[in-house]
Design a protein around this motif. Sequence first.
Motif, PDB file in Angstrom:
ATOM      1  N   SER A 199      16.312   9.160   0.762  1.00 19.73           N
ATOM      2  CA  SER A 199      17.077   9.398   1.988  1.00 19.73           C
ATOM      3  C   SER A 199      18.198  10.417   1.818  1.00 19.73           C
ATOM      4  O   SER A 199      18.735  10.903   2.800  1.00 19.73           O
ATOM      5  CB  SER A 199      17.643   8.086   2.517  1.00 19.73           C
TER       6      SER A 199
ATOM      7  N   TRP B 273       4.934  13.797  -1.389  1.00 22.91           N
ATOM      8  CA  TRP B 273       5.376  13.805  -0.002  1.00 22.91           C
ATOM      9  C   TRP B 273       6.563  12.890   0.245  1.00 22.91           C
ATOM     10  O   TRP B 273       7.136  12.893   1.327  1.00 22.91           O
ATOM     11  CB  TRP B 273       4.226  13.375   0.926  1.00 22.91           C
ATOM     12  N   ARG B 274       6.917  12.114  -0.759  1.00 27.31           N
ATOM     13  CA  ARG B 274       7.960  11.118  -0.532  1.00 27.31           C
ATOM     14  C   ARG B 274       9.323  11.752  -0.709  1.00 27.31           C
ATOM     15  O   ARG B 274       9.523  12.575  -1.599  1.00 27.31           O
ATOM     16  CB  ARG B 274       7.783   9.957  -1.496  1.00 27.31           C
ATOM     17  N   LEU B 275      10.255  11.339   0.143  1.00 28.96           N
ATOM     18  CA  LEU B 275      11.610  11.868   0.073  1.00 28.96           C
ATOM     19  C   LEU B 275      12.598  10.716   0.062  1.00 28.96           C
ATOM     20  O   LEU B 275      12.516   9.828   0.913  1.00 28.96           O
ATOM     21  CB  LEU B 275      11.919  12.735   1.301  1.00 28.96           C
TER      22      LEU B 275
ATOM     23  N   VAL C 201       0.862  -1.179   0.000  1.00 28.01           N
ATOM     24  CA  VAL C 201       0.000   0.000   0.000  1.00 28.01           C
ATOM     25  C   VAL C 201       0.900   1.230   0.000  1.00 28.01           C
ATOM     26  O   VAL C 201       1.841   1.308   0.777  1.00 28.01           O
ATOM     27  CB  VAL C 201      -0.868   0.017   1.275  1.00 28.01           C
ATOM     28  N   GLU C 202       0.606   2.168  -0.884  1.00 21.17           N
ATOM     29  CA  GLU C 202       1.343   3.432  -0.837  1.00 21.17           C
ATOM     30  C   GLU C 202       0.424   4.469  -0.240  1.00 21.17           C
ATOM     31  O   GLU C 202      -0.519   4.921  -0.877  1.00 21.17           O
ATOM     32  CB  GLU C 202       1.780   3.842  -2.244  1.00 21.17           C
ATOM     33  N   PRO C 203       0.699   4.869   0.999  1.00 17.65           N
ATOM     34  CA  PRO C 203      -0.294   5.672   1.700  1.00 17.65           C
ATOM     35  C   PRO C 203      -0.370   7.125   1.251  1.00 17.65           C
ATOM     36  O   PRO C 203      -1.375   7.773   1.474  1.00 17.65           O
ATOM     37  CB  PRO C 203       0.164   5.595   3.155  1.00 17.65           C
ATOM     38  N   PHE C 204       0.718   7.649   0.669  1.00 13.85           N
ATOM     39  CA  PHE C 204       0.708   9.075   0.327  1.00 13.85           C
ATOM     40  C   PHE C 204       1.159   9.284  -1.103  1.00 13.85           C
ATOM     41  O   PHE C 204       1.963   8.525  -1.625  1.00 13.85           O
ATOM     42  CB  PHE C 204       1.642   9.861   1.258  1.00 13.85           C
TER      43      PHE C 204
ATOM     44  N   ARG D 133      17.416  11.671   9.210  1.00 10.83           N
ATOM     45  CA  ARG D 133      17.464  10.309   8.691  1.00 10.83           C
ATOM     46  C   ARG D 133      18.274   9.377   9.577  1.00 10.83           C
ATOM     47  O   ARG D 133      19.190   9.788  10.275  1.00 10.83           O
ATOM     48  CB  ARG D 133      18.007  10.288   7.264  1.00 10.83           C
TER      49      ARG D 133
ATOM     50  N   GLU E  61      16.137  17.860   3.129  1.00 11.78           N
ATOM     51  CA  GLU E  61      15.085  18.153   4.129  1.00 11.78           C
ATOM     52  C   GLU E  61      15.162  17.227   5.326  1.00 11.78           C
ATOM     53  O   GLU E  61      14.732  17.565   6.418  1.00 11.78           O
ATOM     54  CB  GLU E  61      13.684  18.013   3.503  1.00 11.78           C
ATOM     55  N   ILE E  62      15.662  16.029   5.082  1.00 12.95           N
ATOM     56  CA  ILE E  62      15.717  15.098   6.211  1.00 12.95           C
ATOM     57  C   ILE E  62      17.142  14.833   6.649  1.00 12.95           C
ATOM     58  O   ILE E  62      17.412  13.873   7.351  1.00 12.95           O
ATOM     59  CB  ILE E  62      15.033  13.758   5.876  1.00 12.95           C
TER      60      ILE E  62
END
Lengths: 610, 427
Positions: free
Chosen positions: B248, B244-246, B237-240, B257, B252-253
Motif C-alpha cells: 500500500s 502485479w502485487r503492490l 488463493v493467490e490469483p496473480f 489507495r 503507483e497507487i
Amino acid sequence: MSLKINEEAPPERPLKAYAFDPSQGRNLGNYMTVSVRNEQLSPGPVGEYLAVIDYDVANDTYYHPVDLDDPKLLLQGGLDPSESDPRFHQQMIYAVASETIRRFELALGRRVRWGFRGGSRKDPSRGKLRILPHAMQEANAYYDRNLRALVFGYFPASETDPGTNLPGQTVFTCLSHDIIAHETTHALIDGQREYFLETTGPDTPAFHEGFADIIALFQHFSYKDALLEMIQRTGGLIYRQRVGPTVQPEGGRPVIQDELSKSNPLVELAQQFGEAMGMRKALREALGTPPNSKALESLFEPHERGAILVAAVFDAYFTIYLRRTRDLMRIAQSAGAVSTPGNLHPDLANRLSIEAAKAATHFANICIRALDYCPPVDITFGDFLRAMITADYDLVPVDRFGYREALIEAFRLRGIYPQGVISYAEEALRWCPPEVIKGIRPPRCEGLAFNIPRPTTAQHQKRNAVILNRFARDNAVALGLNKGQKVRTLSFHAVHRTAPDGRLKVEMIAELMQQMDVNLDPDDDSSETFTFRGGTTIVLNDQGEVRYAIQKNLGKNDKSNHRLARQREYIHSTIAKMAFTSYGDEEIKDLLPRRGRKRPMNFSLVHRGY
Amino acid sequence: MATKKRASIKFGPNTVRIRMYRVGFGDCFLLSFPISNPPPGADTHRHVLVDCGVHVKGDLKLIDRAVGHIEATTAQKLAVVIATHSHQDHISGFSQKFSDFDIAEVWLPWCEDLRDKNAVKLQKKSALLVEQLRQHFEADAHESSVTKKRASAMAAIANLVQNKTALVLLRSGFGVNAQVRYLSAGDNLKDPAGIPGLSANFLGPPRDTKFLSQMDPPAGQRYLALNGKRTERLNAVEPFPQRWRLASNRREIAKLRFSESDRKVFQKALAGQSLEALAFALDQAKNNTSLVTLFNFRGQQLLFPGDAQWGSWRYWLEKDDAEAILSGVTFFKVAHHGSHNATPRSALERMAKGKFAAMVSTQSVPWKSIPREPLMDRLGEMTKNRVLRSDSLKVEGLMDAPKGPALSRLPKGFVQGDFWYDYLIPV
C-alpha cells in the motif's frame, strides 16, 4: 504567428473486453471492442463516475493499476484479453461499467447520478462508484451502497464438477460481461430510485435482480458477431436455448467439436460462473421455463422471482423481433431461399441481426425509461408494467409493431396482475392523471424552471425544490399524499426526449415521499418498530400540469391499510427465513426499514443464493 | 366449599405417553404406545426414542442418567430409535450402551444415507467447511476477544462437529440387527416395528433439487483468517503472480489507495461477515435435513419436526393438505428448541387453538434468543397453556442450571418426574 489547431478530443475510446467471459474463447466474437465515452482518465482507471481500485481484501494487497492513456495501450485499443493480467481485468470492468452507464444516459436523456453521497473531501474517489475487481475470495459479486462500491469475487472452480473450466481453476467474476453489467445496473437503479433497495414485499428484491438481468441480457444483442452466428445456427430463431452443431454428426454421434450442439449464449447469463459452480449450465436464462401464471404465488427467492420478470420482457422482445422480421423471411422464402439453420443467406442473416439489435435497444430503452414512471417506493411487477406502457406511450403514441401489446400479453401469461386496474387493455394500464383517481384536478405547478437545453443551475434547483414541496403539501389529497404530513422531495429532474417524429418533449418528474413509524405487530405496542413509507411520483408537462400522479398512498396505521399489512407479513416471513435471526435479537432490528438510515437490501446474502 | 379436583390421567394400558427428559440444550423424547390386548405378562407398550443428545455448551450432564432411565423404563426394548438429524445435540447420547438394547428399527433422514450420491456430496462439503471454520475461529479466539456474534457462530460450529461414533452406531443399527430406514418427505409406514395401529407420515426432508441447492454450502470456498495486523492464510488463493502485487505504500497507487479507516471498513464488510453467516447457514442446512414425522395413533396426531426450519417447512406448508394436517395436530414437539424461525407463524396459526399440547426441550444457554419469548407466549395462547418447557423443571441436586419460567401448577395432562415431564393422552 502560429496556427492554433483546435483539436477536440475524439468522442470515443475503444477498449477490448470479453463479450461473454473467458470460457467462450475466441468463438462468437468473444474478443470484442467496447467503445466508451472518451473522458479524462487517471490510472486505475479513475474517471468521472467510476474509480477502479484493485484492492484484494482477502490477500490484503493492491494490484498494479492500468493506465489507459499509456500510448502503447492507446495504439491497440487497450490490453488484449488476458485472465492472468489484472490490468486487463481493470480495463474490462471499467469498459463494461461505462458502457452500461452510457446506455442508461441515452435512454433516460440525462446524466446519471449515484444513490450515495459521502466520502471525505480528501477522498479521491468521493462521489464516484468504486469498483474492486478482485475484492474477495467468494463466488459472488454485489453492489453495496454503504461501501459505495461494486465488489467482485474470484473463486476456484469446482474440483469435481467444473463444467468447461479446469478443475480448481481460478474464475473471476470481474471477467464476466454479464456480471459487470448486472452489478452496475443495481447501482444505477439505486441512483434513480433510492428506496427500491428497501425490501417491502417479495417483488422489490426480485425487481432489482430481474431488471439487472434484463439489461445485461439485452447487451448481448448488440454483439454483431455473436448475433450473426446465432442467427445462422438457429435459422433466425434466436431465442432457442440450444443450437444445433455446425456440422451434422454422422449417425447422431459427434466426434469433433464442430459436431457438438451447444447452448445459445445470447439468451444465457454468466455461463462460466454457472459451470464453475458445478451447475453444468449458465447461471440464468432469458426464457427459463414456459409461462406459468401460478409461478408468482410460489416463487419468492429474489432470483427465481426476478426470472419471471425477465422471461416476460424477453417473451415480448422475441415476439416483436419475429414480427419485425416476418416480411424479410417472407421475401426470402418467396425467392425460393431456404431458411433452415445453417443455410440462411448472409444478407438475410445480416438484416435479421440489424432488426434484432434495433429491437433490443428499443426494449432496453423502454425498461430504463420506465424507471422514471415508477412510484418512489414499494415497487411491484405490476407497477413496472404500467410504467413501461405509460413511458412508451408518451414517446411513441402510435405503436406500429405492437410493442406494448406484446408486453401486456407476456406479463398476463405469467400472472403479473397490476393492482387497481379494471382490465388488461392498454388504456387501463397506463397511469392515470390525478383527476381520474381522486376526482380532484390539481392546479398547475407554477414557477418551475427547467431550461432547455442547458441544465438548471444550483439556484434554480433550490427554487424548484421549494416550489415542488409547497405544491405537494398544498395539493396533498389530489396527489395521493396524506394531508398535513411532512413531504420529502426525494428527487426531481427535467427530462428531455426526442420522439421519432422529431418533437422535443420536456417534462419534470419528481419523487415525493412520506413515512411513518409503525409497530411490527399491530396488536403489540412493545414490538419492534419500522418505518413504513408511501409517496407519489409526479410527472409534469412544460406547462406545470400534472399529467400523472403515480402513487403508493401512505394511508393510516390501521386495519384498512392493506399495503401496510402486506409489508408486515412480508417482514415476518423474511425474518423467519434468515438463519442468523434465530441466534441474535439484534439481527432482526437490522433487517427492518428505518427512518433516515435507509436500510438497503443486503445484496451479498441475496447473491450468495445466486 | 368444594374444590374442583382435576381428574388426573394415570399412565396405563390405554394411554400414550410422551416423555421429555431434561438434558439441557438438546432433545431426548421417549414415546410409549399401548398395545391392545397384550398377552398377560407381556409388555403393555412399545417405545419409540426420538433423539438423544445435548449441546456441549448447554450440557446439564443428565444425558447418561437419561439413557439409564430409558433402559429401566423400556426394559431395554426399543421398537424404534429415531435420529432426526446429525447435530450433536440430537445424537451425542447414542453410545455403545444402546447395543445392549433390543432395537427393531432405526430411522434416519435420507441425508444420512451414505449410499446416496447427493447426501454424500452435501456431507463432504459441509464437513470440510465446518472443520475450516472451527480451526479459524479457534485461532482467532487466541488472538482477540470474541464478539457475541462470533460466540454464537462458534456454538453453532461446535454442534456441527461430526460425531462419528454415534453415526456409525446409528447406521449399523447399533449392531443388534435393527432395520435401518432412510426416509424422506412423502414416505409413510404402517404398523412399523410391530406397533399395530401406528402409522408414520414423513413430511420432510424432501428430495427436491431446489431444496438441495438451498442446503448446498458455497462450493470450493477457501477461507482466510484476518487477525488485526497479522494476516494468516488458510488456503488462500493467490490469483496473480508476485509482479502485479503492490504494497500500500507504493507510489503507483498513491492516488488510489484507501485510507486506513476505509480499508478497515472493507475488511470488516468483506472478510468478517461471511464467516459467521456461513456458520449459521451451515447450521440451518443441517437443521433442514431433519426427519419430520407425523405419528398417527388411534386418532391422535403427534408432530415431531426435529429441528426443521423454514426452508424445510415450506415444502409441505404450501401444499393443499397442510391445512388438514395442521388443524388435526394434537401434540407438537416444538422445533429447534423454540427458536424463532423453526416454527413458522403460518404453521402455528393454522393449528387448532386449544386442541393440542406442546413441549419444548430448551434453555437459554448457549443462545440467549432461543427459545424466543414471543413464540413461547403465542404457544401458550394457542395451546391454552398446555405447553411445558424442559427448563421449568426443578431437578434435585442440579446446581446452576439455566432457569425457565416457574410453574404455579402443571397444566392438564402433564405429570412431573425426577428429571422429566410426561404428557399422557388417553386413547
